[in-house]
Design a protein around this motif. Structure first.
Motif, mmCIF file in Angstrom:
data_model
loop_
_atom_site.group_PDB
_atom_site.id
_atom_site.type_symbol
_atom_site.label_atom_id
_atom_site.label_comp_id
_atom_site.label_asym_id
_atom_site.label_seq_id
_atom_site.Cartn_x
_atom_site.Cartn_y
_atom_site.Cartn_z
ATOM 1 N N GLY A 92 0.944 -0.788 -0.037
ATOM 2 C CA GLY A 92 -0.181 -0.237 -0.431
ATOM 3 C C GLY A 92 0.977 1.163 -0.105
ATOM 4 O O GLY A 92 2.168 0.867 0.136
ATOM 5 N N SER A 93 0.553 2.517 -0.849
ATOM 6 C CA SER A 93 0.735 3.585 -0.129
ATOM 7 C C SER A 93 1.390 4.438 1.669
ATOM 8 O O SER A 93 2.473 4.767 1.682
ATOM 9 C CB SER A 93 0.615 4.920 -1.233
ATOM 10 N N GLU A 148 0.170 10.896 -4.723
ATOM 11 C CA GLU A 148 -1.541 10.943 -6.152
ATOM 12 C C GLU A 148 -2.145 9.827 -5.312
ATOM 13 O O GLU A 148 -2.552 9.176 -6.523
ATOM 14 C CB GLU A 148 -0.235 11.247 -7.201
ATOM 15 N N ALA A 149 -2.276 10.001 -4.385
ATOM 16 C CA ALA A 149 -3.426 8.588 -4.012
ATOM 17 C C ALA A 149 -4.445 8.659 -5.423
ATOM 18 O O ALA A 149 -4.933 7.048 -5.433
ATOM 19 C CB ALA A 149 -3.700 8.178 -2.843
ATOM 20 N N TYR A 150 -5.043 9.930 -5.705
ATOM 21 C CA TYR A 150 -5.856 10.309 -6.730
ATOM 22 C C TYR A 150 -6.007 10.882 -7.609
ATOM 23 O O TYR A 150 -7.191 11.448 -7.958
ATOM 24 C CB TYR A 150 -7.176 10.639 -5.456
ATOM 25 N N THR A 175 3.489 9.432 -5.180
ATOM 26 C CA THR A 175 3.874 8.227 -4.883
ATOM 27 C C THR A 175 2.471 7.719 -5.536
ATOM 28 O O THR A 175 1.608 8.992 -5.806
ATOM 29 C CB THR A 175 4.033 8.312 -3.208
ATOM 30 N N GLN A 176 1.763 6.700 -5.636
ATOM 31 C CA GLN A 176 0.469 6.370 -5.505
ATOM 32 C C GLN A 176 0.219 4.878 -5.571
ATOM 33 O O GLN A 176 1.020 4.131 -5.097
ATOM 34 C CB GLN A 176 0.396 6.090 -7.730
ATOM 35 N N THR A 177 -1.078 4.884 -5.640
ATOM 36 C CA THR A 177 -1.240 3.316 -5.425
ATOM 37 C C THR A 177 -2.668 2.661 -6.194
ATOM 38 O O THR A 177 -2.966 3.025 -7.284
ATOM 39 C CB THR A 177 -2.414 3.633 -3.926
ATOM 40 N N PHE A 178 -2.535 0.957 -5.710
ATOM 41 C CA PHE A 178 -3.644 0.300 -6.407
ATOM 42 C C PHE A 178 -5.229 -0.096 -5.324
ATOM 43 O O PHE A 178 -5.816 0.012 -5.991
ATOM 44 C CB PHE A 178 -3.657 -1.342 -6.398
ATOM 45 N N SER A 179 -4.818 1.570 -4.523
ATOM 46 C CA SER A 179 -6.148 1.304 -3.545
ATOM 47 C C SER A 179 -7.677 1.595 -3.986
ATOM 48 O O SER A 179 -8.267 1.386 -3.929
ATOM 49 C CB SER A 179 -5.814 1.402 -1.971
ATOM 50 N N ARG A 202 -7.254 1.160 -9.477
ATOM 51 C CA ARG A 202 -7.077 0.495 -9.546
ATOM 52 C C ARG A 202 -7.888 -1.060 -8.536
ATOM 53 O O ARG A 202 -8.344 -2.427 -8.685
ATOM 54 C CB ARG A 202 -5.774 -0.189 -9.991
ATOM 55 N N SER A 203 -8.724 -0.635 -7.802
ATOM 56 C CA SER A 203 -10.627 -1.499 -7.287
ATOM 57 C C SER A 203 -8.854 -2.422 -5.866
ATOM 58 O O SER A 203 -9.981 -3.684 -5.903
ATOM 59 C CB SER A 203 -10.964 -2.048 -8.617
ATOM 60 N N MET A 204 -7.780 -2.064 -5.784
ATOM 61 C CA MET A 204 -7.262 -3.248 -4.901
ATOM 62 C C MET A 204 -6.982 -3.010 -3.619
ATOM 63 O O MET A 204 -6.005 -3.371 -3.210
ATOM 64 C CB MET A 204 -6.123 -4.011 -5.595
ATOM 65 N N ALA A 205 -8.130 -2.263 -3.312
ATOM 66 C CA ALA A 205 -7.397 -2.227 -1.493
ATOM 67 C C ALA A 205 -6.970 -3.137 -0.375
ATOM 68 O O ALA A 205 -6.112 -2.975 -0.331
ATOM 69 C CB ALA A 205 -8.361 -0.491 -1.331
ATOM 70 N N GLY A 206 -7.733 -4.384 -1.243
ATOM 71 C CA GLY A 206 -7.677 -5.401 0.274
ATOM 72 C C GLY A 206 -5.954 -6.461 -0.378
ATOM 73 O O GLY A 206 -5.813 -6.970 0.732
ATOM 74 N N MET A 207 -5.489 -6.027 -1.591
ATOM 75 C CA MET A 207 -4.220 -6.312 -1.956
ATOM 76 C C MET A 207 -3.120 -5.593 -1.624
ATOM 77 O O MET A 207 -2.153 -6.225 -1.723
ATOM 78 C CB MET A 207 -4.650 -6.564 -3.238
ATOM 79 N N ARG A 208 -3.395 -4.554 -0.993
ATOM 80 C CA ARG A 208 -2.644 -3.362 -0.505
ATOM 81 C C ARG A 208 -1.113 -3.297 -1.150
ATOM 82 O O ARG A 208 0.601 -4.153 -1.575
ATOM 83 C CB ARG A 208 -1.836 -4.522 0.869
#
Ligand code: PMP
Length: 352
Positions: A85-86, A182-184, A205-209, A212-218
């Motif tokens: 996760g970020s 840049e999470a959003y 920094t960016q995230t898959f949460s 990319r619909s993958m908050a659960g994957m971290r």
């Protein structure tokens, strides 16, 4: 107090949004209402036959995922760092880059985890007040400091500042590390990635949460110069060599590859947001112009806490902090059109 308590590293922890285990309309933690890219499910099925591979440690360099990200963003593999996760990536950045006696600067209304990492790592910091409309005041970031971090779009305000604004802050801070969270960004405008060639002190920094619909994957990542990525990896290998598990490497790479699905779901969320803005306006809510997958709303006639509790009682979860300057605000994540219809139906009835 027991003697040993004196030497314990104490910190006031970050409080994440609730994850209720019953079925609710969940608009409280900025998750994506759509499933991950179809390739992720296909990869999941494929992995089923390879349970034996779990005997072995994952690839410590996370090459599958790093390569997919490097391809997607047209940067070198040595410019990408991945983490759990970020949050993990940002925490590593605080530990690695904010090591000065001078204070790190970030906005007073922003992602509340920044303060927690600064406290945890004993980093001095100064919160710079956003203006009365919640905009960051760029001149506040000109004085000497130990580093700068801010999200763009900012959270929980959802306000996006253009690239010129972001560059101005970086230009005034070339002797320290500047992190743009840049999470959003995928719901907003132009990323600061194009500034990387010009500023070797910049980390994005960016995230898959979110998009990319993958908050659960971290899964989260940083993109920066090879030198800064090397420093981040040095810190990571001094902490935990195997941060990314085998499944997250494979699923993450699959999600990045599907550019069309990513564009399509992001577009749907932005469309629902545009429509939700109008609906909130009709009901008399006020809010800064949203550019993320959430809207930061307040109503001149209804108390935010009471509204939050009434919604929760009906199974509609949004986020409320009640902290200074934002006591009367609620952050509402953009769900599906149907989820948002249910929210507005509730609000219309509540306000009758
Ligand atoms: N930055 C901001 C501004 C956020 O709102 C969040 C989500 N809570 C994060 C970073 C961290 O997200 P994640 O660890 O899921 O990537």
């Amino acid at each position: 107090m027991r003697e040993f308590e004196k030497n314990i590293r104490k910190v006031e922890p970050y409080v994440p949004g609730e994850q209720p285990q019953k079925k609710v309309i969940k608009l409280n933690t900025n998750e994506n209402p759509y499933p991950p890219a179809p390739g992720v499910l296909a990869a999941m099925k494929k992995l089923e036959g390879h349970v034996d591979s779990l005997r072995l440690y994952p690839d410590p360099t996370s090459d599958t995922l790093v390569s997919a990200l490097a391809d997607f963003y047209h940067v070198g593999k040595d410019q990408v760092f991945v983490g759990v996760g970020s949050d993990d990536v940002l925490s590593m950045c605080f530990l690695t880059f904010f090591n000065s006696e001078k204070p790190v600067f970030f906005p007073d209304i922003t992602y509340s985890f920044y303060k927690v990492w600064a406290d945890l790592y004993r980093i001095p910091y100064e919160c710079k007040k956003v203006d009365e409309n919640f905009h960051i005041i760029k001149e506040d970031y000109y004085p000497e400091n130990g580093g700068v971090i801010f999200p763009n779009p900012n959270a929980p305000t959802s306000i996006y500042e253009d690239l010129e604004f972001v560059e101005d802050i970086i230009r005034h801070n070339q002797d320290v590390i500047v992190i743009v969270d840049e999470a959003y960004i995928d719901f907003a405008g132009e990323s600061a990635l194009s500034l990387l060639d010009k500023y070797d002190n910049l980390i994005i920094t960016q995230t898959f949460s979110k998009a990319r619909s993958m908050a659960g994957m971290r899964i989260g990542y940083a993109i920066a110069s090879p030198l800064l990525i090397k420093y981040l990896n040095d810190a990571k290998y001094s902490f935990n060599s195997y941060t990314m598990n085998k499944t997250s490497l494979v699923y993450g790479a699959e999600a990045v590859k599907d550019k069309e699905y990513f564009a399509e779901t992001t577009r749907k969320i932005v469309e629902t947001r545009d429509w939700a803005e109008e609906e909130f306006k009709k009901l008399g809510f006020v809010f800064p112009k949203p550019s993320a997958n959430f809207i930061f709303v307040s109503h001149p006639e209804y108390d935010a806490k009471e509204l939050f509790e009434a919604m929760k009682a009906k199974g509609i979860y949004v986020r409320f902090w009640g902290s200074e300057r934002i006591e009367q605000y609620l952050r509402v994540t953009i769900g599906t059109r149907e989820e948002m219809e249910a929210l507005f139906a509730f609000l219309r009835e509540y306000m009758m």
